[in-house]
Design a protein around this motif. Structure first.
Motif, PDB file in Angstrom:
ATOM      1  N   LEU B  11       0.828  -1.201   0.000  1.00  0.00           N
ATOM      2  CA  LEU B  11       0.000   0.000   0.000  1.00  0.00           C
ATOM      3  C   LEU B  11       0.866   1.258   0.000  1.00  0.00           C
ATOM      4  O   LEU B  11       0.580   2.224  -0.719  1.00  0.00           O
ATOM      5  N   GLU B  12       1.924   1.236   0.772  1.00  0.00           N
ATOM      6  CA  GLU B  12       2.792   2.417   0.829  1.00  0.00           C
ATOM      7  C   GLU B  12       3.395   2.693  -0.546  1.00  0.00           C
ATOM      8  O   GLU B  12       3.491   3.846  -0.967  1.00  0.00           O
ATOM      9  N   GLN B  13       3.780   1.627  -1.227  1.00  0.00           N
ATOM     10  CA  GLN B  13       4.323   1.811  -2.568  1.00  0.00           C
ATOM     11  C   GLN B  13       3.276   2.396  -3.517  1.00  0.00           C
ATOM     12  O   GLN B  13       3.562   3.316  -4.282  1.00  0.00           O
ATOM     13  N   GLU B  14       2.087   1.844  -3.445  1.00  0.00           N
ATOM     14  CA  GLU B  14       1.018   2.332  -4.313  1.00  0.00           C
ATOM     15  C   GLU B  14       0.724   3.805  -4.047  1.00  0.00           C
ATOM     16  O   GLU B  14       0.479   4.588  -4.967  1.00  0.00           O
ATOM     17  N   LEU B  15       0.745   4.161  -2.766  1.00  0.00           N
ATOM     18  CA  LEU B  15       0.486   5.554  -2.410  1.00  0.00           C
ATOM     19  C   LEU B  15       1.602   6.454  -2.929  1.00  0.00           C
ATOM     20  O   LEU B  15       1.353   7.508  -3.510  1.00  0.00           O
ATOM     21  N   ALA B  16       2.832   6.014  -2.709  1.00  0.00           N
ATOM     22  CA  ALA B  16       3.978   6.811  -3.122  1.00  0.00           C
ATOM     23  C   ALA B  16       3.989   6.987  -4.637  1.00  0.00           C
ATOM     24  O   ALA B  16       4.362   8.038  -5.157  1.00  0.00           O
ATOM     25  N   ALA B  17       3.564   5.934  -5.342  1.00  0.00           N
ATOM     26  CA  ALA B  17       3.578   5.989  -6.796  1.00  0.00           C
ATOM     27  C   ALA B  17       2.380   6.758  -7.346  1.00  0.00           C
ATOM     28  O   ALA B  17       2.299   7.014  -8.544  1.00  0.00           O
ATOM     29  N   GLY B  18       1.457   7.079  -6.457  1.00  0.00           N
ATOM     30  CA  GLY B  18       0.298   7.850  -6.908  1.00  0.00           C
ATOM     31  C   GLY B  18      -0.780   7.003  -7.554  1.00  0.00           C
ATOM     32  O   GLY B  18      -1.749   7.535  -8.088  1.00  0.00           O
ATOM     33  N   ARG B  19      -0.600   5.684  -7.502  1.00  0.00           N
ATOM     34  CA  ARG B  19      -1.627   4.828  -8.097  1.00  0.00           C
ATOM     35  C   ARG B  19      -2.853   4.723  -7.203  1.00  0.00           C
ATOM     36  O   ARG B  19      -3.938   4.391  -7.648  1.00  0.00           O
ATOM     37  N   LEU B  20      -2.650   5.005  -5.918  1.00  0.00           N
ATOM     38  CA  LEU B  20      -3.770   5.033  -4.977  1.00  0.00           C
ATOM     39  C   LEU B  20      -3.693   6.338  -4.197  1.00  0.00           C
ATOM     40  O   LEU B  20      -2.622   6.910  -4.013  1.00  0.00           O
ATOM     41  N   ALA B  21      -4.817   6.805  -3.741  1.00  0.00           N
ATOM     42  CA  ALA B  21      -4.857   8.028  -2.942  1.00  0.00           C
ATOM     43  C   ALA B  21      -6.029   7.940  -1.985  1.00  0.00           C
ATOM     44  O   ALA B  21      -6.814   6.984  -2.026  1.00  0.00           O
ATOM     45  N   ILE B  22      -6.152   8.913  -1.129  1.00  0.00           N
ATOM     46  CA  ILE B  22      -7.270   8.907  -0.199  1.00  0.00           C
ATOM     47  C   ILE B  22      -8.578   8.886  -0.977  1.00  0.00           C
ATOM     48  O   ILE B  22      -8.754   9.661  -1.917  1.00  0.00           O
ATOM     49  N   GLY B  23      -9.448   7.980  -0.601  1.00  0.00           N
ATOM     50  CA  GLY B  23     -10.712   7.853  -1.299  1.00  0.00           C
ATOM     51  C   GLY B  23     -10.737   6.661  -2.244  1.00  0.00           C
ATOM     52  O   GLY B  23     -11.802   6.190  -2.618  1.00  0.00           O
ATOM     53  N   SER B  24      -9.533   6.189  -2.620  1.00  0.00           N
ATOM     54  CA  SER B  24      -9.477   5.031  -3.515  1.00  0.00           C
ATOM     55  C   SER B  24     -10.001   3.788  -2.820  1.00  0.00           C
ATOM     56  O   SER B  24      -9.981   3.682  -1.601  1.00  0.00           O
ATOM     57  N   ARG B  25     -10.447   2.854  -3.643  1.00  0.00           N
ATOM     58  CA  ARG B  25     -10.901   1.585  -3.099  1.00  0.00           C
ATOM     59  C   ARG B  25      -9.851   0.527  -3.356  1.00  0.00           C
ATOM     60  O   ARG B  25      -9.361   0.388  -4.474  1.00  0.00           O
ATOM     61  N   LEU B  26      -9.487  -0.217  -2.334  1.00  0.00           N
ATOM     62  CA  LEU B  26      -8.502  -1.283  -2.517  1.00  0.00           C
ATOM     63  C   LEU B  26      -9.136  -2.446  -3.270  1.00  0.00           C
ATOM     64  O   LEU B  26     -10.352  -2.613  -3.249  1.00  0.00           O
ATOM     65  N   PRO B  27      -8.302  -3.241  -3.919  1.00  0.00           N
ATOM     66  CA  PRO B  27      -8.837  -4.454  -4.550  1.00  0.00           C
ATOM     67  C   PRO B  27      -9.480  -5.332  -3.477  1.00  0.00           C
ATOM     68  O   PRO B  27      -9.175  -5.200  -2.306  1.00  0.00           O
ATOM     69  N   GLY B  28     -10.345  -6.227  -3.890  1.00  0.00           N
ATOM     70  CA  GLY B  28     -10.972  -7.125  -2.931  1.00  0.00           C
ATOM     71  C   GLY B  28      -9.942  -7.997  -2.236  1.00  0.00           C
ATOM     72  O   GLY B  28      -8.843  -8.199  -2.749  1.00  0.00           O
ATOM     73  N   GLU B  29     -10.309  -8.496  -1.096  1.00  0.00           N
ATOM     74  CA  GLU B  29      -9.358  -9.292  -0.323  1.00  0.00           C
ATOM     75  C   GLU B  29      -8.888 -10.508  -1.102  1.00  0.00           C
ATOM     76  O   GLU B  29      -7.711 -10.863  -1.063  1.00  0.00           O
ATOM     77  N   ARG B  30      -9.813 -11.132  -1.793  1.00  0.00           N
ATOM     78  CA  ARG B  30      -9.446 -12.331  -2.561  1.00  0.00           C
ATOM     79  C   ARG B  30      -8.485 -11.981  -3.681  1.00  0.00           C
ATOM     80  O   ARG B  30      -7.508 -12.691  -3.938  1.00  0.00           O
ATOM     81  N   THR B  31      -8.783 -10.861  -4.342  1.00  0.00           N
ATOM     82  CA  THR B  31      -7.905 -10.414  -5.430  1.00  0.00           C
ATOM     83  C   THR B  31      -6.509 -10.089  -4.911  1.00  0.00           C
ATOM     84  O   THR B  31      -5.506 -10.487  -5.496  1.00  0.00           O
ATOM     85  N   MET B  32      -6.480  -9.351  -3.812  1.00  0.00           N
ATOM     86  CA  MET B  32      -5.191  -8.966  -3.252  1.00  0.00           C
ATOM     87  C   MET B  32      -4.387 -10.185  -2.837  1.00  0.00           C
ATOM     88  O   MET B  32      -3.172 -10.246  -3.053  1.00  0.00           O
ATOM     89  N   ALA B  33      -5.065 -11.139  -2.240  1.00  0.00           N
ATOM     90  CA  ALA B  33      -4.378 -12.347  -1.800  1.00  0.00           C
ATOM     91  C   ALA B  33      -3.666 -13.003  -2.975  1.00  0.00           C
ATOM     92  O   ALA B  33      -2.493 -13.372  -2.887  1.00  0.00           O
ATOM     93  N   GLU B  34      -4.383 -13.097  -4.076  1.00  0.00           N
ATOM     94  CA  GLU B  34      -3.798 -13.733  -5.252  1.00  0.00           C
ATOM     95  C   GLU B  34      -2.655 -12.887  -5.793  1.00  0.00           C
ATOM     96  O   GLU B  34      -1.577 -13.384  -6.090  1.00  0.00           O
ATOM     97  N   HIS B  35      -2.905 -11.568  -5.866  1.00  0.00           N
ATOM     98  CA  HIS B  35      -1.907 -10.662  -6.427  1.00  0.00           C
ATOM     99  C   HIS B  35      -0.618 -10.658  -5.603  1.00  0.00           C
ATOM    100  O   HIS B  35       0.487 -10.588  -6.140  1.00  0.00           O
ATOM    101  N   LEU B  36      -0.748 -10.715  -4.287  1.00  0.00           N
ATOM    102  CA  LEU B  36       0.427 -10.629  -3.420  1.00  0.00           C
ATOM    103  C   LEU B  36       0.975 -12.009  -3.065  1.00  0.00           C
ATOM    104  O   LEU B  36       1.934 -12.122  -2.292  1.00  0.00           O
TER     105      LEU B  36
END
Lengths: 233, 233
Positions: B11-36
């Motif tokens: 998440l910190e990387q995503e924030l730093a890269a500007g791909r996520l910001a306050i108000g953004s919605r994170l991927p679903g838990e299942r999606t994130m699990a697979e992605h990470l």
DNA sequence: TAGCTTGTGTGGTCCGACCACAGGACGTAG
DNA sequence: CTACGTCCTGTGGTCGGACCACACAAGCTA
């Protein structure tokens, strides 16, 4: 209330009742799950929160370092929280610098003259004079120096806050020094200022020390060229 | 690194890269699990930490309020951390009162005279005059009043800290008022002091306001009879 | 067209299993 | 008797899968 929260609530009650204290070992996750009528997964989620807040520390295996043990590390929570909130641009760097200024001047004003932390601070300054390992090593000792000053003031909370504040903008600071024209010049000035600050504290001249600290910090940021902008990226 | 931590790191990387910001919605838990490449349980543990730190907010169902959404609520982390560390007696009440004093005097000194927060503060004082619902209601508005002053100073961090500081000792304060001989007398004095503080801030007399705040807070605790003891139980 | 039904995706919870780890208990070889 | 190695136990760490309540949206029905 979500199930994982019952862990925090339960722990707070146990602490308040004096049945648990810093250093105590929590019951095993399986035991707690049964006792609190929740699943082990929920217990673990609750434990993760406590861990993130610096309230407990988890260790595998057996022996004195194993199990989930109550600690008292508020800085951990501040550290993590500040990092992420700065990353999300919700906390302007300006606010952090401003807060740091406030806490730090308070510390030197209220530091007790005969605190052992001051000796540690002096030792750090000596190290900074001896080792010339560039900005990285310097900044690390610089951070420890300021934290030592915080300890001398004898306020756990403010000490923790200061440490975390510095940590949260460490990356930022490091980038600033990279942009300095001549590091040696800056380094010498900073060390001179450190000596003056410590001398004022040891000499009991709190107000003067506070003034020096203010100039010290503001000077560094001014020289680095941020001028209290509120960028954080 | 434990698996649940990769969530924070990611998440910190995503924030730093500007791909996520306050108000953004994170991927679903299942999606994130697979992605990470971690299990959903680990993702959830990581999410719990982020939630505790006030970085995200989780909501079930569907629609705009559902899913895990990035927020910016540093006060949440401070709140929880302070509560537990006070409970564990690791944070002396004295340190908290001391810190509160420091932050609060700073706030009134740096409050901008034309901040809309000051109008809210004035409205709160009116409410306190009108409603006489005992110490509980009074203290609640009192807390909001002080937080409003913090906002007027325009520092998110300090504002959050002050709010949490008050929250962490709310129970304690409540118990103090129970021991007061005549609440009405105290209440009247506190309200008078509030008016004076606000007037000083609006009038641009920062130093005077700071002085009043100091007397205000110290007076309350002195009258309640704790005399800066370090009990926390 | 209004209202109900169904579908879909979300986080919340639970279960049961297996792993790595770090000691302690125990037995055996010297 | 001592010293070493083995096995046992309990800890947290991780995983996969299952089911639930929920909230909305699309579609069907009257």
């Amino acid at each position: 209330m979500r199930n994982h929260q019952v862990v925090s609530v339960w722990l707070e009650q146990e602490l308040a009742a004096g049945r648990l204290a810093i250093g105590s070992r929590l019951p095993g996750e399986r035991t707690m799950a049964e006792h609190l009528n929740i699943s082990r997964a929920s217990v673990r989620e609750g434990t993760r929160v406590l861990e993130a807040l610096g309230v407990v520390r988890a260790g595998v295996g057996s022996g004195p370092q194993a199990g989930t043990i109550i600690t008292g590390n508020p800085a951990l929570a501040l550290d993590a929280a500040l990092r992420l909130h700065v990353a999300s641009a919700h906390l302007p760097i300006k606010d952090i610098v401003e807060t740091r200024l406030l806490l730090e001047t308070w510390c030197v004003e209220h530091a007790s003259r005969d605190s052992p932390a001051l000796e540690r601070a002096a030792a750090l300054l000596d190290e900074m004079d001896r080792h010339h390992d560039g900005p990285a090593g310097f900044l690390e000792r610089d951070a420890l120096f300021h934290v030592a000053l915080a300890e001398a003031a004898g306020n756990v909370l403010i000490g923790a806050m200061m440490g975390s504040l510095r940590g949260s903008i460490a990356d930022y600071t490091q980038r600033l020094t990279a942009g300095l024209p001549v590091w040696t010049t800056t380094s010498e000035r900073l060390r001179r200022e450190h000596r003056a600050i410590l001398a004022a504290v040891v000499g009991g001249q709190g107000a003067h020390a506070a003034h020096l600290v203010r100039d010290h910090i503001e000077g560094f940021y001014r020289e680095s060229g941020i001028h209290r902008h509120s960028d954080s990226a």
